[in-house]
Design a protein around this motif. Sequence first.
Motif, PDB file in Angstrom:
ATOM      1  N   LYS A  79      -2.971   4.882   0.301  1.00 13.98           N
ATOM      2  CA  LYS A  79      -1.483   4.809  -0.048  1.00 13.98           C
ATOM      3  C   LYS A  79      -0.772   4.986   1.245  1.00 13.98           C
ATOM      4  O   LYS A  79       0.003   4.324   1.812  1.00 13.98           O
ATOM      5  CB  LYS A  79      -0.977   5.304  -1.184  1.00 13.98           C
ATOM      6  N   THR A  80      -0.941   6.226   1.554  1.00 17.93           N
ATOM      7  CA  THR A  80      -0.034   6.855   2.719  1.00 17.93           C
ATOM      8  C   THR A  80      -0.598   5.737   4.040  1.00 17.93           C
ATOM      9  O   THR A  80       0.462   5.593   4.678  1.00 17.93           O
ATOM     10  CB  THR A  80      -0.585   7.979   3.102  1.00 17.93           C
ATOM     11  N   SER A  81      -1.588   5.630   4.313  1.00 16.50           N
ATOM     12  CA  SER A  81      -2.119   4.579   5.477  1.00 16.50           C
ATOM     13  C   SER A  81      -1.310   3.449   5.541  1.00 16.50           C
ATOM     14  O   SER A  81      -0.856   2.861   6.463  1.00 16.50           O
ATOM     15  CB  SER A  81      -3.579   4.647   5.587  1.00 16.50           C
ATOM     16  N   GLU A 372     -10.874   7.753  11.402  1.00 15.76           N
ATOM     17  CA  GLU A 372      -9.607   8.233  10.229  1.00 15.76           C
ATOM     18  C   GLU A 372      -8.336   7.378  11.056  1.00 15.76           C
ATOM     19  O   GLU A 372      -8.152   7.444  12.298  1.00 15.76           O
ATOM     20  CB  GLU A 372      -9.496   9.607  10.329  1.00 15.76           C
TER      21      GLU A 372
HETATM   22  N1  LIG Z   1      -9.017   1.206   5.995  1.00 21.14           N
HETATM   23  C1  LIG Z   1      -9.449   2.562   6.378  1.00 21.14           C
HETATM   24  N2  LIG Z   1     -10.541   2.675   7.060  1.00 21.14           N
HETATM   25  C2  LIG Z   1     -10.908   3.737   7.191  1.00 21.14           C
HETATM   26  N3  LIG Z   1     -10.228   5.045   6.712  1.00 21.14           N
HETATM   27  C3  LIG Z   1      -9.219   4.853   6.132  1.00 21.14           C
HETATM   28  C4  LIG Z   1      -8.784   3.573   5.542  1.00 21.14           C
HETATM   29  N4  LIG Z   1      -7.982   3.689   4.613  1.00 21.14           N
HETATM   30  C5  LIG Z   1      -7.711   5.058   4.717  1.00 21.14           C
HETATM   31  N5  LIG Z   1      -8.571   5.680   5.391  1.00 21.14           N
HETATM   32  C6  LIG Z   1      -8.696   7.201   5.416  1.00 21.14           C
HETATM   33  O1  LIG Z   1      -8.785   7.827   4.026  1.00 21.14           O
HETATM   34  C7  LIG Z   1      -8.190   8.997   4.104  1.00 21.14           C
HETATM   35  C8  LIG Z   1      -7.122   8.880   2.725  1.00 21.14           C
HETATM   36  O2  LIG Z   1      -6.262   7.925   2.917  1.00 21.14           O
HETATM   37  P1  LIG Z   1      -4.662   8.095   2.754  1.00 21.14           P
HETATM   38  O3  LIG Z   1      -4.159   9.514   3.007  1.00 21.14           O
HETATM   39  O4  LIG Z   1      -3.764   7.096   3.403  1.00 21.14           O
HETATM   40  O5  LIG Z   1      -4.631   7.775   1.050  1.00 21.14           O
HETATM   41  P2  LIG Z   1      -3.973   8.293  -0.289  1.00 21.14           P
HETATM   42  O6  LIG Z   1      -4.103   7.311  -1.376  1.00 21.14           O
HETATM   43  O7  LIG Z   1      -2.448   8.286   0.319  1.00 21.14           O
HETATM   44  O8  LIG Z   1      -4.415   9.621  -0.571  1.00 21.14           O
HETATM   45  P3  LIG Z   1      -3.753  10.650  -1.514  1.00 21.14           P
HETATM   46  O9  LIG Z   1      -3.837  10.190  -2.848  1.00 21.14           O
HETATM   47  O10 LIG Z   1      -4.420  11.797  -1.481  1.00 21.14           O
HETATM   48  O11 LIG Z   1      -2.154  10.981  -1.108  1.00 21.14           O
HETATM   49  C9  LIG Z   1      -7.362   9.413   5.025  1.00 21.14           C
HETATM   50  O12 LIG Z   1      -8.254  10.161   5.931  1.00 21.14           O
HETATM   51  C10 LIG Z   1      -7.524   8.014   5.665  1.00 21.14           C
HETATM   52  O13 LIG Z   1      -7.438   8.046   7.271  1.00 21.14           O
END
Ligand SMILES: Nc1ncnc2c1ncn2[C@@H]1O[C@H](COP(=O)(O)OP(=O)(O)OP(=O)(O)O)[C@@H](O)[C@H]1O
Length: 388
Positions: A79-81, A372
Amino acid sequence: MATSLLLSRVSRATSSITLRRVVGFNSLNTQIHGGSISGTFFRERSLATLAQGASRFDEMVSVNQRKYYLLGGKGGVGKTSCAASLAVKFASHGHPTIVVSTDPAHSLSDSFSQDLSGGVLKPVQGVDSTLLALEITPETMKDEIKSQSGGKSVKNMMDSMGLGMFAGELGDLNLEDMLNAASPGIDEIAAISKVLQFMESPEYSRFTRIVFDTAPTGHTLRLLSLPDFYDSSISKITKLKKKITAAASTFKSMFGKKEIQQQEPSNELDQLKERMEKVRNVFRDVNTTEFVIVTIPTVMAVNESSRLHASLRKENVPVHRLIVNQLLPQSESDCKFCSMRRKEQTRVLGLIQNDTELSGLKLIQSPLLDAEIRGVPALKFMGDHVWR
Ligand SMILES: Nc1ncnc2c1ncn2[C@@H]1O[C@H](COP(=O)(O)OP(=O)(O)OP(=O)(O)O)[C@@H](O)[C@H]1O
Protein backbone atom coordinates in the motif's frame (compact mmCIF):
# COMPACT_ATOMS: atom_id res chain seq x y z
CA MET A 1 3.44 -31.43 6.32
CA ALA A 2 6.86 -32.96 5.46
CA THR A 3 6.53 -31.77 1.89
CA SER A 4 5.59 -28.23 2.85
CA LEU A 5 8.45 -28.10 5.36
CA LEU A 6 10.83 -29.28 2.70
CA LEU A 7 9.39 -26.83 0.23
CA SER A 8 9.76 -23.96 2.67
CA ARG A 9 13.38 -24.97 3.37
CA VAL A 10 14.15 -25.30 -0.29
CA SER A 11 12.39 -22.05 -1.08
CA ARG A 12 14.24 -20.23 1.68
CA ALA A 13 17.54 -21.58 0.44
CA THR A 14 16.92 -20.83 -3.20
CA SER A 15 14.63 -17.81 -3.20
CA SER A 16 17.26 -15.18 -2.64
CA ILE A 17 19.32 -16.58 -5.50
CA THR A 18 16.72 -17.68 -7.98
CA LEU A 19 14.31 -14.80 -7.47
CA ARG A 20 17.10 -12.36 -7.95
CA ARG A 21 18.12 -14.18 -11.14
CA VAL A 22 14.61 -14.59 -12.50
CA VAL A 23 13.04 -11.40 -11.26
CA GLY A 24 16.17 -9.27 -11.32
CA PHE A 25 16.95 -8.28 -14.89
CA ASN A 26 19.01 -5.58 -13.14
CA SER A 27 15.91 -3.41 -13.40
CA LEU A 28 15.50 -1.47 -10.14
CA ASN A 29 19.08 -2.08 -9.07
CA THR A 30 20.26 -0.73 -12.39
CA GLN A 31 18.07 2.34 -11.98
CA ILE A 32 19.34 3.04 -8.49
CA HIS A 33 22.96 2.44 -9.41
CA GLY A 34 22.78 4.67 -12.44
CA GLY A 35 22.74 2.13 -15.29
CA SER A 36 20.31 2.08 -18.20
CA ILE A 37 16.95 0.36 -17.92
CA SER A 38 15.32 -1.86 -20.43
CA GLY A 39 12.06 0.07 -20.59
CA THR A 40 10.27 -2.62 -22.56
CA PHE A 41 11.01 -5.35 -20.04
CA PHE A 42 7.85 -5.22 -17.97
CA ARG A 43 5.56 -4.59 -20.88
CA GLU A 44 6.98 -7.55 -22.81
CA ARG A 45 7.25 -9.98 -19.96
CA SER A 46 4.09 -9.43 -17.99
CA LEU A 47 2.08 -12.54 -17.26
CA ALA A 48 0.60 -13.83 -20.44
CA THR A 49 -2.64 -14.77 -18.73
CA LEU A 50 -3.31 -11.24 -17.46
CA ALA A 51 -5.33 -8.83 -19.48
CA GLN A 52 -2.95 -5.94 -20.21
CA GLY A 53 -3.67 -3.76 -17.23
CA ALA A 54 -2.78 -0.11 -17.55
CA SER A 55 -4.01 2.12 -14.74
CA ARG A 56 -5.18 4.85 -17.17
CA PHE A 57 -3.12 7.39 -15.30
CA ASP A 58 -4.11 9.91 -17.99
CA GLU A 59 -7.64 9.82 -16.53
CA MET A 60 -6.35 10.16 -12.97
CA VAL A 61 -4.18 13.16 -13.76
CA SER A 62 -6.40 15.06 -16.19
CA VAL A 63 -8.93 16.55 -13.75
CA ASN A 64 -7.77 19.90 -12.33
CA GLN A 65 -10.07 19.97 -9.29
CA ARG A 66 -8.98 18.43 -5.96
CA LYS A 67 -9.11 14.63 -5.86
CA TYR A 68 -8.56 12.25 -2.96
CA TYR A 69 -6.98 8.84 -3.57
CA LEU A 70 -7.09 6.25 -0.79
CA LEU A 71 -4.90 3.18 -1.18
CA GLY A 72 -5.80 0.27 1.03
CA GLY A 73 -5.68 -3.48 1.45
CA LYS A 74 -4.23 -6.27 3.54
CA GLY A 75 -1.10 -5.65 5.61
CA GLY A 76 2.21 -5.79 3.77
CA VAL A 77 0.88 -5.99 0.20
CA GLY A 78 2.53 -2.73 -0.91
CA LYS A 79 0.00 0.00 0.00
CA THR A 80 2.69 2.49 1.05
CA SER A 81 4.88 1.84 -2.00
CA CYS A 82 1.89 2.27 -4.34
CA ALA A 83 0.61 5.40 -2.52
CA ALA A 84 4.05 7.03 -2.37
CA SER A 85 4.78 6.26 -6.03
CA LEU A 86 1.38 7.69 -7.02
CA ALA A 87 2.02 10.88 -5.03
CA VAL A 88 5.44 11.33 -6.69
CA LYS A 89 3.84 10.82 -10.10
CA PHE A 90 1.02 13.30 -9.47
CA ALA A 91 3.51 15.89 -8.23
CA SER A 92 5.76 15.43 -11.24
CA HIS A 93 2.72 15.91 -13.49
CA GLY A 94 2.12 19.37 -12.01
CA HIS A 95 -0.36 18.61 -9.23
CA PRO A 96 0.67 20.09 -5.86
CA THR A 97 0.26 16.92 -3.80
CA ILE A 98 0.04 15.80 -0.17
CA VAL A 99 0.62 12.18 0.78
CA VAL A 100 -0.79 11.23 4.18
CA SER A 101 -0.34 8.07 6.19
CA THR A 102 -3.30 7.15 8.40
CA ASP A 103 -1.66 3.88 9.42
CA PRO A 104 -0.59 4.03 13.09
CA ALA A 105 2.40 1.87 12.06
CA HIS A 106 3.71 4.48 9.60
CA SER A 107 6.10 3.54 6.84
CA LEU A 108 6.12 6.67 4.65
CA SER A 109 9.49 7.71 6.08
CA ASP A 110 10.93 4.29 5.28
CA SER A 111 9.39 4.30 1.84
CA PHE A 112 10.77 7.75 0.92
CA SER A 113 13.94 6.98 2.86
CA GLN A 114 13.81 10.30 4.71
CA ASP A 115 12.41 11.53 8.01
CA LEU A 116 8.75 12.46 7.54
CA SER A 117 7.72 11.74 11.13
CA GLY A 118 6.48 14.17 13.79
CA GLY A 119 2.84 14.56 12.77
CA VAL A 120 3.42 17.68 10.68
CA LEU A 121 3.53 18.24 6.91
CA LYS A 122 7.07 17.99 5.60
CA PRO A 123 8.36 18.64 2.07
CA VAL A 124 9.60 15.49 0.36
CA GLN A 125 13.23 15.95 -0.71
CA GLY A 126 14.33 14.81 -4.14
CA VAL A 127 11.12 15.71 -5.97
CA ASP A 128 11.32 18.82 -8.17
CA SER A 129 7.64 19.67 -7.78
CA THR A 130 5.46 20.32 -4.71
CA LEU A 131 5.03 17.19 -2.65
CA LEU A 132 4.38 17.27 1.10
CA ALA A 133 4.09 14.26 3.36
CA LEU A 134 2.41 13.70 6.70
CA GLU A 135 2.40 10.79 9.10
CA ILE A 136 -0.66 11.46 11.26
CA THR A 137 -0.04 10.93 14.96
CA PRO A 138 -2.84 11.11 17.54
CA GLU A 139 -0.32 12.70 19.93
CA THR A 140 0.02 15.78 17.69
CA MET A 141 -3.76 15.97 17.33
CA LYS A 142 -4.20 15.74 21.11
CA ASP A 143 -1.77 18.65 21.51
CA GLU A 144 -3.72 20.64 18.90
CA ILE A 145 -7.04 20.00 20.70
CA LYS A 146 -5.53 20.90 24.05
CA SER A 147 -4.15 24.18 22.74
CA GLN A 148 -7.46 24.98 20.99
CA SER A 149 -9.56 24.17 24.06
CA GLY A 150 -7.45 26.55 26.13
CA GLY A 151 -7.44 24.20 29.11
CA LYS A 152 -11.25 23.89 29.28
CA SER A 153 -12.63 21.04 31.32
CA VAL A 154 -15.09 18.59 29.81
CA LYS A 155 -17.88 20.30 31.82
CA ASN A 156 -17.03 23.69 30.31
CA MET A 157 -16.89 22.22 26.83
CA MET A 158 -20.24 20.47 27.26
CA ASP A 159 -21.73 23.65 28.69
CA SER A 160 -20.61 25.56 25.63
CA MET A 161 -22.21 22.86 23.45
CA GLY A 162 -25.54 23.27 25.24
CA LEU A 163 -25.13 19.93 27.00
CA GLY A 164 -24.45 21.26 30.47
CA MET A 165 -27.33 19.18 31.87
CA PHE A 166 -25.26 16.00 31.26
CA ALA A 167 -22.04 17.46 32.48
CA GLY A 168 -22.86 16.75 36.13
CA GLU A 169 -22.71 13.03 35.35
CA LEU A 170 -19.14 13.47 34.23
CA GLY A 171 -18.06 15.25 37.36
CA ASP A 172 -14.86 17.15 36.98
CA LEU A 173 -13.37 14.94 34.32
CA ASN A 174 -10.48 16.69 32.74
CA LEU A 175 -10.18 16.95 28.97
CA GLU A 176 -6.49 16.17 29.23
CA ASP A 177 -7.22 12.93 31.13
CA MET A 178 -9.74 11.91 28.50
CA LEU A 179 -7.36 12.61 25.64
CA ASN A 180 -4.54 10.84 27.41
CA ALA A 181 -6.66 7.73 27.92
CA ALA A 182 -6.14 5.13 25.20
CA SER A 183 -9.40 5.76 23.40
CA PRO A 184 -10.41 3.36 20.65
CA GLY A 185 -10.69 5.08 17.30
CA ILE A 186 -8.38 7.94 18.25
CA ASP A 187 -6.21 7.32 15.14
CA GLU A 188 -9.28 7.56 12.93
CA ILE A 189 -10.48 10.71 14.69
CA ALA A 190 -7.04 12.24 14.11
CA ALA A 191 -7.26 11.34 10.42
CA ILE A 192 -10.75 12.82 10.06
CA SER A 193 -9.75 16.03 11.76
CA LYS A 194 -6.84 16.33 9.27
CA VAL A 195 -9.15 15.70 6.31
CA LEU A 196 -11.37 18.51 7.60
CA GLN A 197 -8.38 20.82 7.78
CA PHE A 198 -7.41 19.95 4.19
CA MET A 199 -10.97 20.65 3.09
CA GLU A 200 -11.54 23.86 5.02
CA SER A 201 -8.27 25.65 5.56
CA PRO A 202 -7.22 28.10 2.78
CA GLU A 203 -3.55 27.17 3.25
CA TYR A 204 -4.26 23.73 1.73
CA SER A 205 -6.52 24.87 -1.11
CA ARG A 206 -3.70 24.82 -3.69
CA PHE A 207 -3.20 21.06 -3.27
CA THR A 208 -5.07 19.28 -6.04
CA ARG A 209 -4.17 15.71 -5.14
CA ILE A 210 -4.31 14.16 -1.68
CA VAL A 211 -3.13 10.57 -1.51
CA PHE A 212 -3.83 8.45 1.58
CA ASP A 213 -1.67 5.52 2.55
CA THR A 214 -4.25 3.81 4.75
CA ALA A 215 -3.94 1.29 7.55
CA PRO A 216 -4.73 -2.39 6.90
CA THR A 217 -8.36 -3.15 6.06
CA GLY A 218 -10.11 -3.17 9.49
CA HIS A 219 -8.79 0.23 10.58
CA THR A 220 -9.62 1.81 7.26
CA LEU A 221 -13.20 0.59 7.23
CA ARG A 222 -13.57 2.06 10.71
CA LEU A 223 -12.16 5.36 9.44
CA LEU A 224 -14.68 5.47 6.59
CA SER A 225 -17.65 4.64 8.77
CA LEU A 226 -16.71 6.94 11.65
CA PRO A 227 -18.29 10.12 10.24
CA ASP A 228 -21.56 8.15 9.96
CA PHE A 229 -21.19 6.97 13.53
CA TYR A 230 -20.65 10.55 14.73
CA ASP A 231 -23.48 11.79 12.59
CA SER A 232 -25.94 9.34 14.15
CA SER A 233 -24.54 9.94 17.67
CA ILE A 234 -25.00 13.69 17.29
CA SER A 235 -28.57 13.11 16.06
CA LYS A 236 -29.22 10.90 19.10
CA ILE A 237 -27.83 13.52 21.47
CA THR A 238 -29.92 16.21 19.79
CA LYS A 239 -33.11 14.08 20.08
CA LEU A 240 -32.32 13.22 23.69
CA LYS A 241 -31.76 16.87 24.50
CA LYS A 242 -35.13 17.79 22.95
CA LYS A 243 -36.90 15.00 24.90
CA ILE A 244 -35.35 16.08 28.20
CA THR A 245 -36.29 19.70 27.58
CA ALA A 246 -39.88 18.69 26.72
CA ALA A 247 -40.16 16.46 29.83
CA ALA A 248 -38.75 19.20 32.06
CA SER A 249 -41.20 21.66 30.56
CA THR A 250 -44.22 19.39 31.23
CA PHE A 251 -42.98 18.73 34.75
CA LYS A 252 -42.56 22.42 35.50
CA SER A 253 -45.93 23.42 34.00
CA MET A 254 -47.59 20.72 36.21
CA PHE A 255 -46.28 22.65 39.19
CA GLY A 256 -47.44 25.93 37.78
CA LYS A 257 -44.02 27.13 36.72
CA LYS A 258 -43.50 28.98 33.45
CA GLU A 259 -43.13 26.67 30.47
CA ILE A 260 -39.60 26.18 29.29
CA GLN A 261 -38.94 27.33 25.73
CA GLN A 262 -38.18 24.39 23.39
CA GLN A 263 -34.53 24.87 22.66
CA GLU A 264 -33.15 24.35 19.20
CA PRO A 265 -30.04 22.20 19.09
CA SER A 266 -26.97 24.26 19.79
CA ASN A 267 -24.98 25.78 16.99
CA GLU A 268 -21.90 23.82 17.89
CA LEU A 269 -23.73 20.51 17.49
CA ASP A 270 -25.15 21.56 14.16
CA GLN A 271 -21.74 22.62 12.98
CA LEU A 272 -20.15 19.37 14.12
CA LYS A 273 -22.85 17.40 12.33
CA GLU A 274 -22.38 19.43 9.16
CA ARG A 275 -18.62 18.90 9.22
CA MET A 276 -19.04 15.15 9.72
CA GLU A 277 -21.43 15.07 6.78
CA LYS A 278 -18.86 16.92 4.71
CA VAL A 279 -16.18 14.27 5.34
CA ARG A 280 -18.69 11.49 4.86
CA ASN A 281 -19.85 12.91 1.55
CA VAL A 282 -16.42 13.65 0.15
CA PHE A 283 -15.37 10.02 0.66
CA ARG A 284 -18.45 8.87 -1.22
CA ASP A 285 -18.37 11.29 -4.13
CA VAL A 286 -17.22 9.72 -7.36
CA ASN A 287 -16.03 13.14 -8.59
CA THR A 288 -13.71 13.72 -5.64
CA THR A 289 -12.61 10.35 -4.29
CA GLU A 290 -11.33 7.01 -5.42
CA PHE A 291 -10.32 4.06 -3.26
CA VAL A 292 -7.67 1.90 -4.96
CA ILE A 293 -7.44 -1.64 -3.57
CA VAL A 294 -3.92 -3.10 -3.43
CA THR A 295 -3.44 -6.85 -3.26
CA ILE A 296 -0.90 -9.57 -4.03
CA PRO A 297 -1.55 -12.75 -6.01
CA THR A 298 -2.33 -15.06 -3.10
CA VAL A 299 -5.70 -16.58 -2.22
CA MET A 300 -5.69 -15.01 1.26
CA ALA A 301 -4.99 -11.50 0.01
CA VAL A 302 -7.51 -11.79 -2.81
CA ASN A 303 -10.23 -13.06 -0.46
CA GLU A 304 -9.62 -10.10 1.85
CA SER A 305 -9.68 -7.70 -1.11
CA SER A 306 -13.00 -9.16 -2.19
CA ARG A 307 -14.46 -8.60 1.29
CA LEU A 308 -12.98 -5.09 1.37
CA HIS A 309 -14.64 -4.25 -1.94
CA ALA A 310 -17.98 -5.57 -0.67
CA SER A 311 -17.72 -3.32 2.42
CA LEU A 312 -16.69 -0.28 0.37
CA ARG A 313 -19.56 -0.90 -2.04
CA LYS A 314 -21.96 -1.03 0.91
CA GLU A 315 -20.54 2.26 2.18
CA ASN A 316 -20.84 3.75 -1.35
CA VAL A 317 -17.12 4.52 -1.52
CA PRO A 318 -16.06 4.69 -5.20
CA VAL A 319 -13.64 1.93 -6.27
CA HIS A 320 -12.46 1.48 -9.89
CA ARG A 321 -8.97 0.03 -9.73
CA LEU A 322 -7.29 -3.05 -8.25
CA ILE A 323 -3.50 -3.30 -8.13
CA VAL A 324 -2.09 -6.82 -8.15
CA ASN A 325 1.36 -6.18 -6.76
CA GLN A 326 4.48 -8.35 -6.67
CA LEU A 327 3.71 -10.39 -9.78
CA LEU A 328 6.60 -12.60 -10.85
CA PRO A 329 7.62 -11.60 -14.35
CA GLN A 330 7.96 -14.25 -17.05
CA SER A 331 11.35 -15.80 -17.52
CA GLU A 332 12.91 -18.14 -20.05
CA SER A 333 15.11 -19.93 -17.52
CA ASP A 334 12.57 -20.70 -14.82
CA CYS A 335 13.62 -22.65 -11.76
CA LYS A 336 11.15 -25.11 -10.24
CA PHE A 337 10.28 -22.78 -7.37
CA CYS A 338 9.54 -19.85 -9.67
CA SER A 339 7.54 -21.88 -12.12
CA MET A 340 5.41 -23.24 -9.25
CA ARG A 341 4.87 -19.74 -7.84
CA ARG A 342 3.98 -18.45 -11.28
CA LYS A 343 1.44 -21.26 -11.78
CA GLU A 344 -0.10 -20.38 -8.44
CA GLN A 345 -0.22 -16.68 -9.35
CA THR A 346 -1.91 -17.52 -12.65
CA ARG A 347 -4.51 -19.56 -10.77
CA VAL A 348 -5.13 -16.66 -8.35
CA LEU A 349 -5.48 -14.22 -11.25
CA GLY A 350 -8.15 -16.55 -12.58
CA LEU A 351 -9.90 -16.30 -9.19
CA ILE A 352 -9.86 -12.49 -9.46
CA GLN A 353 -11.34 -12.64 -12.92
CA ASN A 354 -14.16 -14.86 -11.64
CA ASP A 355 -14.75 -12.99 -8.38
CA THR A 356 -18.04 -11.12 -8.44
CA GLU A 357 -16.63 -8.28 -6.33
CA LEU A 358 -13.30 -7.84 -8.12
CA SER A 359 -13.85 -8.83 -11.74
CA GLY A 360 -15.40 -5.47 -12.69
CA LEU A 361 -12.38 -3.46 -11.51
CA LYS A 362 -9.59 -2.20 -13.72
CA LEU A 363 -6.70 -4.58 -13.05
CA ILE A 364 -3.27 -2.98 -12.67
CA GLN A 365 -0.23 -5.23 -12.84
CA SER A 366 2.70 -4.36 -10.65
CA PRO A 367 5.79 -6.54 -10.98
CA LEU A 368 7.90 -7.87 -8.15
CA LEU A 369 11.06 -5.79 -8.34
CA ASP A 370 14.54 -6.99 -7.57
CA ALA A 371 15.15 -4.62 -4.66
CA GLU A 372 13.22 -3.04 -1.83
CA ILE A 373 11.40 0.09 -2.99
CA ARG A 374 13.00 2.84 -0.95
CA GLY A 375 13.73 6.43 -1.89
CA VAL A 376 12.38 8.76 -4.56
CA PRO A 377 14.25 7.20 -7.56
CA ALA A 378 12.89 3.75 -6.68
CA LEU A 379 9.38 5.16 -6.22
CA LYS A 380 9.62 6.94 -9.59
CA PHE A 381 10.72 3.67 -11.15
CA MET A 382 7.82 1.78 -9.60
CA GLY A 383 5.37 4.57 -10.49
CA ASP A 384 6.39 4.46 -14.14
CA HIS A 385 5.36 0.83 -14.31
CA VAL A 386 2.25 0.90 -12.14
CA TRP A 387 0.78 4.30 -13.01
CA ARG A 388 0.77 4.38 -16.80
N1 LIG B 1 6.46 -4.68 -6.32
C1 LIG B 1 7.36 -4.82 -5.34
N2 LIG B 1 8.58 -5.36 -5.60
C2 LIG B 1 9.50 -5.48 -4.61
N3 LIG B 1 9.29 -5.12 -3.33
C3 LIG B 1 8.08 -4.59 -3.01
C4 LIG B 1 7.05 -4.39 -4.00
N4 LIG B 1 5.99 -3.83 -3.39
C5 LIG B 1 6.31 -3.67 -2.10
N5 LIG B 1 7.56 -4.11 -1.86
C6 LIG B 1 8.28 -4.15 -0.58
O1 LIG B 1 7.46 -4.85 0.35
C7 LIG B 1 7.56 -4.28 1.65
C8 LIG B 1 6.15 -3.86 2.12
O2 LIG B 1 5.69 -2.83 1.27
P1 LIG B 1 4.79 -1.63 1.79
O3 LIG B 1 5.36 -1.05 3.04
O4 LIG B 1 4.56 -0.75 0.63
O5 LIG B 1 3.47 -2.46 2.14
P2 LIG B 1 2.21 -2.01 3.04
O6 LIG B 1 1.04 -2.74 2.49
O7 LIG B 1 2.14 -0.54 3.10
O8 LIG B 1 2.64 -2.58 4.43
P3 LIG B 1 1.93 -2.29 5.88
O9 LIG B 1 0.60 -2.91 5.84
O10 LIG B 1 2.88 -2.96 6.82
O11 LIG B 1 1.89 -0.80 6.02
C9 LIG B 1 8.50 -3.09 1.52
O12 LIG B 1 9.79 -3.53 1.90
C10 LIG B 1 8.48 -2.76 0.03
O13 LIG B 1 9.69 -2.17 -0.42
